[in-house]
Write a protein that holds these residues in place. Sequence first.
Motif, short mmCIF file in Angstrom:
data_model
loop_
_atom_site.label_atom_id
_atom_site.label_comp_id
_atom_site.label_asym_id
_atom_site.label_seq_id
_atom_site.Cartn_x
_atom_site.Cartn_y
_atom_site.Cartn_z
N SER A 188 0.83 -1.21 0.00
CA SER A 188 0.00 0.00 0.00
C SER A 188 0.86 1.26 0.00
O SER A 188 0.47 2.29 -0.52
N PHE A 189 2.02 1.17 0.67
CA PHE A 189 2.95 2.30 0.80
C PHE A 189 4.22 1.72 1.41
O PHE A 189 4.24 0.55 1.80
N GLU A 190 5.27 2.53 1.51
CA GLU A 190 6.51 2.04 2.10
C GLU A 190 6.25 1.65 3.56
O GLU A 190 5.79 2.49 4.36
N LEU A 219 4.83 -0.79 13.67
CA LEU A 219 4.74 -1.24 12.28
C LEU A 219 3.47 -0.66 11.69
O LEU A 219 2.40 -0.83 12.26
N ASP A 220 3.59 0.04 10.56
CA ASP A 220 2.42 0.58 9.85
C ASP A 220 2.58 0.14 8.41
O ASP A 220 3.57 0.47 7.76
N PHE A 221 1.61 -0.62 7.90
CA PHE A 221 1.84 -1.31 6.63
C PHE A 221 0.51 -1.75 6.02
O PHE A 221 -0.54 -1.72 6.69
N SER A 230 -5.16 -1.93 2.06
CA SER A 230 -5.36 -2.13 3.50
C SER A 230 -4.40 -1.22 4.24
O SER A 230 -3.40 -0.75 3.68
N ASP A 231 -4.69 -0.97 5.52
CA ASP A 231 -3.88 -0.06 6.32
C ASP A 231 -4.02 -0.47 7.79
O ASP A 231 -5.14 -0.55 8.29
N MET A 232 -2.90 -0.78 8.43
CA MET A 232 -2.95 -1.22 9.84
C MET A 232 -1.66 -0.80 10.52
O MET A 232 -0.59 -0.83 9.92
N THR A 233 -1.77 -0.41 11.79
CA THR A 233 -0.60 -0.12 12.61
C THR A 233 -0.71 -0.90 13.91
O THR A 233 -1.78 -0.92 14.53
N ARG A 234 0.39 -1.51 14.31
CA ARG A 234 0.49 -2.10 15.64
C ARG A 234 1.80 -1.64 16.27
O ARG A 234 2.80 -1.46 15.57
N VAL A 323 -9.00 4.08 11.93
CA VAL A 323 -9.00 4.80 13.21
C VAL A 323 -7.61 4.61 13.78
O VAL A 323 -7.21 3.47 14.06
N GLU A 324 -6.83 5.70 13.87
CA GLU A 324 -5.40 5.56 14.15
C GLU A 324 -4.84 6.68 15.03
O GLU A 324 -3.96 7.43 14.61
N PRO A 325 -5.32 6.76 16.28
CA PRO A 325 -4.72 7.77 17.16
C PRO A 325 -3.29 7.36 17.53
O PRO A 325 -2.92 6.18 17.45
N ILE A 337 -2.00 2.96 17.17
CA ILE A 337 -2.77 1.75 16.94
C ILE A 337 -3.79 2.09 15.86
O ILE A 337 -4.54 3.06 16.01
N GLU A 338 -3.78 1.32 14.77
CA GLU A 338 -4.64 1.64 13.62
C GLU A 338 -5.35 0.40 13.11
O GLU A 338 -4.73 -0.62 12.86
N ASP A 339 -6.66 0.55 12.97
CA ASP A 339 -7.47 -0.47 12.31
C ASP A 339 -8.13 0.11 11.08
O ASP A 339 -8.35 1.32 10.99
ZN ZN Z 1 -1.29 3.23 8.37
#
Ligand code: ZN
Length: 365
Positions: A188-190, A219-221, A230-234, A323-325, A337-339
């Motif tokens: 999705s992005f680097e 990690l955001d990927f 897709s977009d998720m951060t943990r 949602v990624e505060p 944290i992003e879902d």
């Molecule tokens: Zn992201």
Amino acid sequence: MPDTHAARRDRLRRLLQDRELDAALVTSLVNVRYLTGFTGSNAALIVAADGADLLGTDGRYAIQSESEVPDVDRLIERNTVPALTAMLARRRTNAVGYESHVVTVDGLEAMREGLPGARLVSLAEAVEELRAIKDPGEIELVRTACALADQALAELLSAGGIRVGRTEREIGLDLDFRMLSLGAEALSFETIVASGPHSAIPHHSPTDRTVQRGDFLTLDFGVTHEGYHSDMTRTYVVGEPADWQREVYRVVAEAQRAGREALAVGADVVAVDKAARDLIGSAGYADAFAHGLGHGVGLQIHEAPMMGPTGTGTLSGLMPVTVEPGVYLEGRGGVRIEDTLVVRADGPPDLLTMTPKDLTVLPAH
Ligand code: ZN
Ligand code: ZN
């Protein structure tokens, strides 16, 4: 999906009729894809009020455009936009909508010269607004992209891929390799891998810094699947967390939950952002959350609706949004944290990124 694309063009056509325009000249490549299914790197599209739509592309895409877009007439010409402009002039089109957020100053001048006497009217982001609400097929593509990312991260973690001594770059390449090996079309992005103090930088690019005991690691990927992102951060902790790390993680996790719970049909995007932001503010970290709460996800990684303090509009059903505060403490580290979720008319939002979000401590040996 020719029927789907035809229905999308009809929605734009109705909008043209409402605005008393004879045609739209769509020059955003991603909007052309949305309206026709064409995936090449050069195209523009006439959507005409009278139904005489025309896809322009160049000779490299003659075969591909025929198979991807069987239901629209095509014009194969190297200078695609001038050729479509000339066609509009030949048709004596009077009022033409154009994408003012895409067309350059030179491009607009060329349209004016090519269409003397015609009225050129900004469509603004009309097609982007149509794109914000997905159809069920699009939701499934985003869901599949999210599932691929979930699976790749699960594999990375179970293989011990995040460990002391490994560099951010190594971890990022490992995750990227797993996502692509699982069948992802593209990233999705680097991929963001931010360890220790770097985790205080929201969009950090991976470096040769090695992971150390006591680090936050963010990690955001994401990946694309048939064009949909897709977009998720943990954020993890490597080794036993310090008290300040537990505290920051708890605040961000609570804010993220509040943001998710605020997703509802009709909710104002500013209010959704505020639901999360107020929790971070009351914990004393207002200045440490310097970006918006989230964004729409689809054919682009960031698209309407944008949810932040300066956003406008309300949420509708079948909008996938993130949602990624985050809280970012310079020199120490940060947590995001992003879902990705889908707003639903008939209940709570549908969570697409399934990786657990509890504070996870990775072994530091
Ligand atoms: Zn992201
Ligand atoms: Zn995001």
